[in-house]
Design a protein around this motif. Structure first.
Motif, PDB file in Angstrom:
ATOM      1  N   GLY A  65     -76.469-117.051  77.455  1.00  0.00           N
ATOM      2  CA  GLY A  65     -76.115-117.939  76.351  1.00  0.00           C
ATOM      3  C   GLY A  65     -76.904-119.226  76.419  1.00  0.00           C
ATOM      4  N   SER A  66     -76.197-120.346  76.411  1.00  0.00           N
ATOM      5  CA  SER A  66     -76.872-121.636  76.505  1.00  0.00           C
ATOM      6  C   SER A  66     -76.777-122.219  77.917  1.00  0.00           C
ATOM      7  CB  SER A  66     -76.284-122.617  75.491  1.00  0.00           C
ATOM      8  OG  SER A  66     -74.921-122.834  75.770  1.00  0.00           O
ATOM      9  N   GLN A 102     -79.700-122.020  72.666  1.00  0.00           N
ATOM     10  CA  GLN A 102     -79.543-120.721  73.307  1.00  0.00           C
ATOM     11  C   GLN A 102     -80.742-120.507  74.229  1.00  0.00           C
ATOM     12  OE1 GLN A 102     -76.920-118.289  72.932  1.00  0.00           O
ATOM     13  NE2 GLN A 102     -76.012-120.210  72.273  1.00  0.00           N
ATOM     14  N   ALA A 127     -78.792-114.264  73.076  1.00  0.00           N
ATOM     15  CA  ALA A 127     -78.710-114.501  74.519  1.00  0.00           C
ATOM     16  C   ALA A 127     -78.293-113.231  75.248  1.00  0.00           C
ATOM     17  CB  ALA A 127     -77.705-115.606  74.801  1.00  0.00           C
TER      18      ALA A 127
END
Length: 166
Positions: A65-66, A102, A127
């Motif tokens: 993800g981030s 992301q 992601a």
């Protein structure tokens, strides 16, 4: 009297002090947090991590993800010596960084040179959890860097063409 040295009482206090420093530093050094800078450059992010004395093969960079996770270990050179004082950090480290974009593994790369890890991240994408290979910048030629940038631009152009077709 400077020529006489410390008194027995003073020597005992010095020994206790050195012993406490050794105990504190050894216990406090089992985990540590490397210094991190995160820079935003347009739609790109550069993460710079200072890891002096950490071998490249002891560093792991993962993404989901981030989040960017950087972990590893700096081996201690003091296993066979009596340590009086230690101010440098040794042992395991683990950093989880929340980034403003992301973190797509296919559009990022990492370099490691002179104890500095740089993670280069560009563009938003889906992601997928992944490990990121770490390159030794001393081994990456300018031509290879240009090729990597050219490939990224080509992939970006292909994605834009696919978006236009949809």
């Amino acid at each position: 009297d400077l020529g006489k040295g410390p008194s027995p009482k003073g020597l005992a206090a010095l020994t206790r002090s050195a012993s406490m420093q050794r105990d504190d530093s050894t216990a406090a050094r089992s985990t540590w947090r490397p210094v991190v800078d995160i820079q935003i450059r347009g739609s790109n992010v550069l993460v710079v991590v200072e890891l002096p004395g950490v071998p490249r093969d002891c560093i792991s960079v993962r993404t989901t993800g981030s989040s960017l996770t950087i972990s590893g270990q700096r081996p201690s050179p003091f296993s066979q010596v009596k340590l009086i004082q230690a101010e440098r950090h040794y042992g395991h480290f683990h950093r989880v960084l929340d980034l403003p974009i992301q973190v797509p593994p296919e559009s990022m790369f990492a370099t490691f040179h002179d104890g500095v890890l740089e993670v280069h991240i560009s563009k938003d994408a889906e992601a997928i959890p992944s490990s990121v290979p770490i390159l030794d910048t001393a081994l990456v030629s300018e031509e290879e860097k240009r090729d990597n940038e050219r490939k990224k631009e080509e992939e970006k152009g292909e994605e834009e063409e696919e978006d236009e077709e949809d």
